[in-house]
Each structure stands twice: as structure tokens, then as C-alpha cells.
Design a protein around this motif. Structure first.
Motif, PDB file in Angstrom:
ATOM      1  N   GLN A   1     -15.771  -5.949   1.747  1.00 43.49           N
ATOM      2  CA  GLN A   1     -15.187  -4.706   2.239  1.00 43.49           C
ATOM      3  C   GLN A   1     -13.670  -4.707   2.049  1.00 43.49           C
ATOM      4  OE1 GLN A   1     -16.469  -1.833   3.240  1.00 43.49           O
ATOM      5  NE2 GLN A   1     -14.393  -1.034   3.575  1.00 43.49           N
ATOM      6  N   HIS A   2     -13.037  -5.816   2.396  1.00 46.18           N
ATOM      7  CA  HIS A   2     -11.584  -5.915   2.186  1.00 46.18           C
ATOM      8  C   HIS A   2     -11.242  -5.788   0.702  1.00 46.18           C
ATOM      9  CE1 HIS A   2     -10.835  -6.843   6.323  1.00 46.18           C
ATOM     10  NE2 HIS A   2     -11.441  -8.012   6.289  1.00 46.18           N
ATOM     11  N   MET A   3     -12.071  -6.359  -0.151  1.00 48.31           N
ATOM     12  CA  MET A   3     -11.828  -6.296  -1.590  1.00 48.31           C
ATOM     13  C   MET A   3     -11.797  -4.852  -2.074  1.00 48.31           C
ATOM     14  SD  MET A   3     -14.158  -7.807  -4.731  1.00 48.31           S
ATOM     15  CE  MET A   3     -15.487  -6.628  -4.387  1.00 48.31           C
ATOM     16  N   ARG A   4     -12.788  -4.042  -1.649  1.00 53.06           N
ATOM     17  CA  ARG A   4     -12.835  -2.642  -2.086  1.00 53.06           C
ATOM     18  C   ARG A   4     -11.590  -1.884  -1.637  1.00 53.06           C
ATOM     19  NH1 ARG A   4     -18.455  -3.625  -1.175  1.00 53.06           N
ATOM     20  NH2 ARG A   4     -18.304  -3.088   1.031  1.00 53.06           N
ATOM     21  N   GLU A   5     -11.182  -2.094  -0.383  1.00 49.00           N
ATOM     22  CA  GLU A   5      -9.985  -1.426   0.127  1.00 49.00           C
ATOM     23  C   GLU A   5      -8.747  -1.891  -0.644  1.00 49.00           C
ATOM     24  OE1 GLU A   5      -9.611   0.820   2.563  1.00 49.00           O
ATOM     25  OE2 GLU A   5     -11.657   0.922   3.320  1.00 49.00           O
ATOM     26  N   ALA A   6      -8.640  -3.197  -0.865  1.00 49.03           N
ATOM     27  CA  ALA A   6      -7.471  -3.756  -1.542  1.00 49.03           C
ATOM     28  C   ALA A   6      -7.367  -3.250  -2.980  1.00 49.03           C
ATOM     29  CB  ALA A   6      -7.534  -5.284  -1.529  1.00 49.03           C
ATOM     30  N   GLN A   7      -8.500  -3.159  -3.681  1.00 48.65           N
ATOM     31  CA  GLN A   7      -8.483  -2.698  -5.062  1.00 48.65           C
ATOM     32  C   GLN A   7      -7.980  -1.260  -5.157  1.00 48.65           C
ATOM     33  OE1 GLN A   7     -12.582  -3.542  -5.944  1.00 48.65           O
ATOM     34  NE2 GLN A   7     -12.105  -5.447  -7.015  1.00 48.65           N
ATOM     35  N   ALA A   8      -8.449  -0.391  -4.263  1.00 46.63           N
ATOM     36  CA  ALA A   8      -8.007   1.002  -4.282  1.00 46.63           C
ATOM     37  C   ALA A   8      -6.508   1.112  -4.003  1.00 46.63           C
ATOM     38  CB  ALA A   8      -8.799   1.817  -3.260  1.00 46.63           C
ATOM     39  N   LEU A   9      -6.040   0.349  -3.025  1.00 48.42           N
ATOM     40  CA  LEU A   9      -4.615   0.384  -2.665  1.00 48.42           C
ATOM     41  C   LEU A   9      -3.743  -0.168  -3.790  1.00 48.42           C
ATOM     42  CD1 LEU A   9      -5.032  -0.818   1.006  1.00 48.42           C
ATOM     43  CD2 LEU A   9      -4.226   1.450   0.300  1.00 48.42           C
ATOM     44  N   ALA A  10      -4.196  -1.227  -4.444  1.00 50.88           N
ATOM     45  CA  ALA A  10      -3.429  -1.800  -5.542  1.00 50.88           C
ATOM     46  C   ALA A  10      -3.325  -0.821  -6.704  1.00 50.88           C
ATOM     47  CB  ALA A  10      -4.069  -3.112  -6.003  1.00 50.88           C
ATOM     48  N   GLU A  11      -4.407  -0.063  -6.967  1.00 48.95           N
ATOM     49  CA  GLU A  11      -4.355   0.946  -8.020  1.00 48.95           C
ATOM     50  C   GLU A  11      -3.308   2.000  -7.703  1.00 48.95           C
ATOM     51  OE1 GLU A  11      -5.743   1.237 -10.991  1.00 48.95           O
ATOM     52  OE2 GLU A  11      -6.622  -0.748 -10.736  1.00 48.95           O
ATOM     53  N   MET A  12      -3.250   2.424  -6.435  1.00 53.55           N
ATOM     54  CA  MET A  12      -2.283   3.453  -6.052  1.00 53.55           C
ATOM     55  C   MET A  12      -0.853   2.923  -6.108  1.00 53.55           C
ATOM     56  SD  MET A  12      -4.169   5.643  -3.058  1.00 53.55           S
ATOM     57  CE  MET A  12      -4.910   4.301  -2.156  1.00 53.55           C
ATOM     58  N   SER A  13      -0.685   1.635  -5.902  1.00 54.33           N
ATOM     59  CA  SER A  13       0.666   1.055  -5.928  1.00 54.33           C
ATOM     60  C   SER A  13       1.146   0.797  -7.348  1.00 54.33           C
ATOM     61  CB  SER A  13       0.689  -0.268  -5.151  1.00 54.33           C
ATOM     62  OG  SER A  13       0.066  -1.302  -5.899  1.00 54.33           O
ATOM     63  N   GLY A  14       0.198   0.551  -8.263  1.00 51.35           N
ATOM     64  CA  GLY A  14       0.561   0.190  -9.626  1.00 51.35           C
ATOM     65  C   GLY A  14       1.099  -1.217  -9.765  1.00 51.35           C
ATOM     66  N   ASP A  15       0.905  -2.063  -8.748  1.00 49.20           N
ATOM     67  CA  ASP A  15       1.450  -3.420  -8.723  1.00 49.20           C
ATOM     68  C   ASP A  15       0.516  -4.366  -9.489  1.00 49.20           C
ATOM     69  OD1 ASP A  15       2.123  -6.081  -7.971  1.00 49.20           O
ATOM     70  OD2 ASP A  15       3.067  -5.359  -6.138  1.00 49.20           O
TER      71      ASP A  15
END
Length: 426
Positions: free
Chosen positions: A206-220
Motif C-alpha cells: 500500500q505504501h509503495m502504491r502511494e509513494a509511486q504516485a507521489l514520486a511521479e507528481m514530484s518528478g524526482d
């Protein structure tokens, strides 16, 4: 008491001509662009938001709604956890008046965002980001001391929510917003790692799915690498080497690995451990040599993220090789990597030292070195032995193997008495 209806969301939908189903379609399209795969929202999901049954959707949903509407989650009528629900409208209130009041309130809030001294919509800046980065450093330090604890996972999750709440707390530049998404992704990836380390794999996914979406939005790019690399480790621990290779390959294909040899080295080092899980002897040695070569080519003066500087070095490379050769059953080579790891470990790597000593004990026991094995196992701190899920499990397995190898011997009695002190101090 009935849930308070989300009149702000209702008003936005009415103004823009959206039905529950059409808004759900828009949110699904946006989530798919962010995550690379579709989500399952439908009209009933939107009705749950409107009715107030869902007062604070998860971070991915909030981000998608904000992208669709152009408004923050709070201005859409959602209420962060722990905050009071807005008071319900009076039954006698005229619906048109209620809508005019609502729209007027939104306009007033927007005006307040640019007014000097505004409180409701303050200016969010890099000082807010820097404060979050200090909290991230604390999470990293706690992980290296204790590892895998539910408290670390919970704290990191709360800080991710705090970073996302700042997106809705005021005006900010695009640079600041990207950094806030990166901070939220960093905290979520630490929550993911704590869950992996504690063998709570449902939480980790669950944390992985949230983290992946947030990382995409950050572009980091560095954060994307961290998350996918962690995903590879998670699948390896779950006994799924094919999935582990696939996830780790995503990390290794990111262009940051071409810019910085140290990221390439880390990707290859984690490939070493996956080859061990797949029982590929040639693959282990090949990946180890390539990882070591890339590490030697990396410029030590290049700025790198805190999370990477805190752990990746020669000791970690030998630790992953130790894991690989132990899985392969080559205990002599595994023991050699264990000693090299312990010699290179930095003092703050308490959790890593405990894991390495436990694995060393297994290597020595498998070679018939029972006295040395027990000595190594007894050097594991009590806190790690009793509180770290992976270490505790490996020491339990070590005790069972010791009793099977040398039943009734003095060394077994020594180990039994030592473990009794753990239970007494727990």
C-alpha cells in the motif's frame, strides 16, 4: 448522526456540469496518467465523497481531484483527519442562497490567499520544505538504529500526510509544490521500507502504491529509483525473484543511473541479492563485479540524497553479497563477505550490524564452527533480537539449527541461557 454533506464538491460539480459518473471518469483518467494503470472509481465513489461518508480521500485520489478541478482538497470541501467537520446547513436555508454563500466563501478564501498577513492561505515556501527534510533525516536515523518498527512506519506515514496537507494550506510556487510531493514520496517510501523490514508486506505494498504516485507528481528521479529499488527488495523477501528482477530493472533503467555511477552501483548491488534468491551463481558474481566497478567510478563530491548517503557504501555491497551467497548455500564465501561488511560498517548502522552478525552466525554454523557461530549470535543486541522481525526470526532459526547440529552440547546450553536473558529483559 448523519455525515455532513460535502456541499463544496456538489457546487463545483453543478457549476461544471458533472454527474457522479462523469467526474469518476475524469478522476480515473487522471490517476491512470499519474500511476500508469487505471483505478476503479465509479459513480458510487463520487456519491460517497458528496455525502460525506468519505471526508478525506487518500493522497492519490486527492491529487487527482485537485488536478481535475484546479482546487485544493480543502477548498473542495474535504476535511483533513483530526479536524472538525463543518457545521451542517440549516434545513430552512434557501438552496440558492446556500450556493451563493458557498461560492462567495470560496472567492473570499482565494482573495485571502494573496492578502498581506493572511492566515487561512499563507505562503508556503522552501522553509516549510526544509523543515520536512529535517524530519526525514530523523526518520532515516531512527531506521538505521531500530529498523522495521511499526512506530517508524506510522511516523513516516503521518509526515507524508503533513507534507500533502501543506499543498492545500496556501499558495506556493511550482518548485515548492514539486518539493512537497517529493517530501511526501520520501516519507511514504520510508514507511514502505519499515514495513518491508518488519515483514508487514500488505502494508508495504500500500505504501509503495502511494509513494509511486507521489514520486511521479514530484518528478524526482532519485526518489523514483528508491521506491522501485525497494519494491525489488520487497519481492525478494516475499520469495518472488521474477517480480524482484522486474521491479529492480525499472529502477536501473531510470536515466539517473546513467548520470551517476553510484545509483547504477546500488541497482546492481540489489541485483546481486536477487540473483542469490534465484540461485544464479554466475549472476551473483557478475553483478557484484559490475556494482563494485561502478562504485569506484562514482565521484564522491557529487551531491546525493540523504537517504543514499546514509547507507550505501562498500559495507552495504558486501551485505547484499552476504545475503546472496547465504541463499545460494555457499557459506564460506558468504562468511567472507560478512567479515568485510562488519569491518566497513559505519557506527550509526546499528540495524545493519545486527542483521550481518545474525547471518554470519548462520554461515559459521553451516560450516560446523559452532563456537564461533554462537559467539557471533550473542553479539546481536537484545533490542534487535527481540524487536526486529527479521533478526528475531533468523535467530529463532539459528537456535533450532544449533540444537539439531550439536544436541546436548555445552554450546547449546550457553545459547539457551543467553536467550533466556532476552526474555527476562523484554
Amino acid at each position: 448522526m448523519d455525515a455532513t454533506r460535502n456541499t463544496a464538491l456538489e457546487a463545483w460539480m453543478k457549476e461544471h456540469g458533472h454527474s457522479a459518473n462523469s467526474l469518476a471518469d475524469k478522476v480515473n483518467e487522471t490517476v491512470e496518467r499519474m500511476r500508469g494503470r487505471p483505478s476503479g472509481f465509479d459513480g458510487s465513489s463520487v456519491r460517497d465523497w458528496k455525502s460525506g461518508r468519505v471526508t478525506w480521500p487518500n493522497s492519490t485520489t486527492r491529487a487527482a481531484l485537485e488536478a481535475v478541478t484546479g482546487l485544493s482538497a480543502t477548498r473542495l470541501g474535504f476535511v483533513p483527519r483530526g479536524q472538525a467537520q463543518p457545521s451542517p446547513a440549516s434545513p430552512q436555508e434557501d438552496p440558492d442562497m446556500k450556493r451563493r454563500t458557498l461560492v462567495g466563501g470560496i472567492a473570499a478564501t482565494a482573495t485571502a490567499a494573496v492578502a498581506p498577513g493572511a492566515v487561512a492561505q499563507r505562503r508556503i515556501g522552501m522553509t516549510d520544505v526544509e523543515r520536512l527534510q529535517k524530519r526525514f533525516a530523523e526518520v532515516i536515523a531512527s531506521d538505521h538504529r531500530h529498523g522495521g518498527q511499526p512506530g517508524i512506519e506510522q511516523r513516516a506515514t503521518e509526515l507524508a500526510e503533513e507534507a500533502l496537507n501543506l499543498q492545500s494550506a496556501g499558495s506556493a510556487t511550482q518548485r515548492v509544490r514539486s518539493n512537497l510531493y517529493a517530501a511526501a514520496a520520501a516519507f511514504r517510501s520510508s514507511a514502505m521500507w519499515a514495513a518491508i523490514d518488519g515483514r508487514r508486506y500488505v502494508n508495504a505494498q500500500q505504501h509503495m502504491r502511494e509513494a509511486q504516485a507521489l514520486a511521479e507528481m514530484s518528478g524526482d528521479q532519485a526518489m523514483k529509483f528508491r521506491i522501485w529499488s525497494h519494491a525489488g527488495t520487497m519481492h525478494r523477501h516475499m520469495g518472488r525473484p521474477a517480480d524482484a528482477f522486474a521491479a529492480n530493472d525499472v529502477a536501473r533503467r531510470l536515466h539517473i543511473t546513467r548520470r551517476d555511477p553510484l545509483f547504477a552501483s546500488l541497482g546492481l548491488a540489489r541485483q546481486v541479492a536477487i540473483h542469490g534468491a534465484a540461485h544464479d551463481h554466475a549472476g551473483i558474481q557478475r553483478a557484484f563485479d559490475q556494482a563494485q566497478d561502478a562504485m569506484y567510478r562514482a565521484d564522491p563530491t557529487v551531491p546525493r540524497p540523504l537517504w543514499m548517503r546514509a547507507f550505501y557504501d562498500e559495507a552495504e555491497l558486501h551485505s547484499l553479497a552476504l545475503s546472496a551467497y547465504l541463499a545460494l548455500g555457499d557459506h564460506e564465501t558468504a562468511e567472507d563477505h560478512a567479515h568485510q561488511c562488519l569491518a566497513a560498517l559505519r557506527p550509526h548502522m546499528v540495524r545493519s550490524a545486527a542483521i550481518t552478525r545474525t547471518r554470519l552466525a548462520h554461515c559459521q554454523l553451516a560450516q560446523g564452527k559452532t563456537d564461533a557461530a554462537v559467539t557471533s549470535a550473542m553479539q546481536v543486541p537484545v533490542t534487535a533480537a527481540t524487536e526486529h522481525a527479521r533478526v528475531s526470526r533468523m535467530l529463532t532459526e539459528f537456535g533450532a539449527a544449533l540444537r539439531a547440529t550439536a544436541p546436548g552440547s555445552p554450546v547449546v546450553q550457553t545459547w539457551t541461557e543467553h536467550t533466556a536473558t532476552w526474555r527476562a529483559s523484554a
